[in-house]
Design a protein around this motif. Sequence first.
Motif, short mmCIF file in Angstrom:
data_model
loop_
_atom_site.label_atom_id
_atom_site.label_comp_id
_atom_site.label_asym_id
_atom_site.label_seq_id
_atom_site.Cartn_x
_atom_site.Cartn_y
_atom_site.Cartn_z
N VAL A 53 0.84 -1.20 0.00
CA VAL A 53 0.00 0.00 0.00
C VAL A 53 0.88 1.25 0.00
N VAL A 54 1.92 1.26 0.82
CA VAL A 54 2.82 2.41 0.89
C VAL A 54 3.55 2.59 -0.45
N ALA A 55 3.98 1.49 -1.04
CA ALA A 55 4.71 1.57 -2.32
C ALA A 55 3.84 2.12 -3.45
N GLU A 56 2.53 1.91 -3.35
CA GLU A 56 1.62 2.37 -4.41
C GLU A 56 1.24 3.85 -4.28
N GLU A 57 1.56 4.49 -3.17
CA GLU A 57 1.24 5.91 -2.97
C GLU A 57 2.07 6.75 -3.94
N ARG A 58 1.42 7.52 -4.78
CA ARG A 58 2.13 8.27 -5.82
C ARG A 58 1.75 9.75 -5.87
N GLU A 59 1.09 10.27 -4.89
CA GLU A 59 0.64 11.66 -4.95
C GLU A 59 1.81 12.61 -4.62
N ASP A 60 1.97 13.66 -5.43
CA ASP A 60 3.03 14.63 -5.20
C ASP A 60 2.84 15.35 -3.87
N GLY A 61 3.93 15.52 -3.15
CA GLY A 61 3.89 16.26 -1.89
C GLY A 61 3.37 15.45 -0.72
N VAL A 62 3.08 14.17 -0.94
CA VAL A 62 2.56 13.31 0.12
C VAL A 62 3.54 12.18 0.38
N SER A 63 3.83 11.96 1.65
CA SER A 63 4.64 10.80 1.99
C SER A 63 3.82 9.90 2.90
N LEU A 64 4.01 8.62 2.72
CA LEU A 64 3.26 7.63 3.49
C LEU A 64 4.22 6.57 3.98
N SER A 65 4.09 6.23 5.24
CA SER A 65 4.90 5.16 5.82
C SER A 65 4.02 4.35 6.76
N TYR A 66 4.58 3.26 7.27
CA TYR A 66 3.81 2.47 8.23
C TYR A 66 4.73 1.95 9.32
N GLU A 67 4.13 1.68 10.45
CA GLU A 67 4.82 1.06 11.58
C GLU A 67 3.96 -0.11 12.02
N SER A 68 4.60 -1.16 12.52
CA SER A 68 3.81 -2.29 13.00
C SER A 68 4.24 -2.67 14.40
N VAL A 69 3.27 -3.13 15.18
CA VAL A 69 3.53 -3.58 16.55
C VAL A 69 2.97 -5.00 16.66
N LEU A 70 3.87 -5.97 16.76
CA LEU A 70 3.47 -7.37 16.79
C LEU A 70 2.54 -7.68 17.95
N VAL A 71 2.89 -7.23 19.13
CA VAL A 71 2.10 -7.55 20.33
C VAL A 71 0.67 -7.02 20.22
N ASP A 72 0.52 -5.83 19.66
CA ASP A 72 -0.81 -5.22 19.53
C ASP A 72 -1.55 -5.67 18.27
N ARG A 73 -0.85 -6.40 17.41
CA ARG A 73 -1.41 -6.77 16.09
C ARG A 73 -1.91 -5.52 15.37
N ALA A 74 -1.08 -4.52 15.33
CA ALA A 74 -1.49 -3.23 14.76
C ALA A 74 -0.51 -2.75 13.69
N ILE A 75 -1.07 -2.15 12.67
CA ILE A 75 -0.32 -1.46 11.62
C ILE A 75 -0.79 -0.01 11.67
N THR A 76 0.14 0.91 11.82
CA THR A 76 -0.21 2.32 11.83
C THR A 76 0.37 2.98 10.58
N PHE A 77 -0.49 3.58 9.79
CA PHE A 77 -0.07 4.33 8.61
C PHE A 77 0.10 5.79 9.01
N VAL A 78 1.21 6.38 8.59
CA VAL A 78 1.51 7.78 8.89
C VAL A 78 1.64 8.51 7.57
N ALA A 79 0.81 9.53 7.38
CA ALA A 79 0.82 10.32 6.14
C ALA A 79 1.25 11.74 6.47
N ALA A 80 2.09 12.30 5.63
CA ALA A 80 2.50 13.70 5.73
C ALA A 80 2.14 14.37 4.42
#
Length: 105
Positions: free
Chosen positions: A57-84
């Motif tokens: 999903v992060v690799a497919e982000e192509r909008e100019d001026g936008v950055s997207l990353s993700y963080e994952s926490v195994l214990v919480d079973r969570a993926i957090t997407f961070v957009a700037a």
Amino acid sequence: MIITVVCIALGVAFGVARASLGNQEYTAESTLTISEPTGLISASELMPLARAVAANVVAEEREDGVSLSYESVLVDRAITFVAAAPTEKLSIETANAAAKKAAEE
């Protein structure tokens, strides 16, 4: 000569300060909690798949001026997407869209 150099230095400093003030960046986070209703698959087995989907999903982000990353926490079973992005609305929309897309894949 000294006055000219001082004026140029002040002008450059003012331009840099103004440029940094005018280029605001907004960030937003959207968290996707991974669950497996039967409880048969452990987090250590499930999260690598979720991380791979998030990376796509992060690799497919192509909008100019936008950055997207993700963080994952195994214990919480969570993926957090961070957009700037340059606007608050765009950062929120991008983070939410990434989480939604990952959930649907």
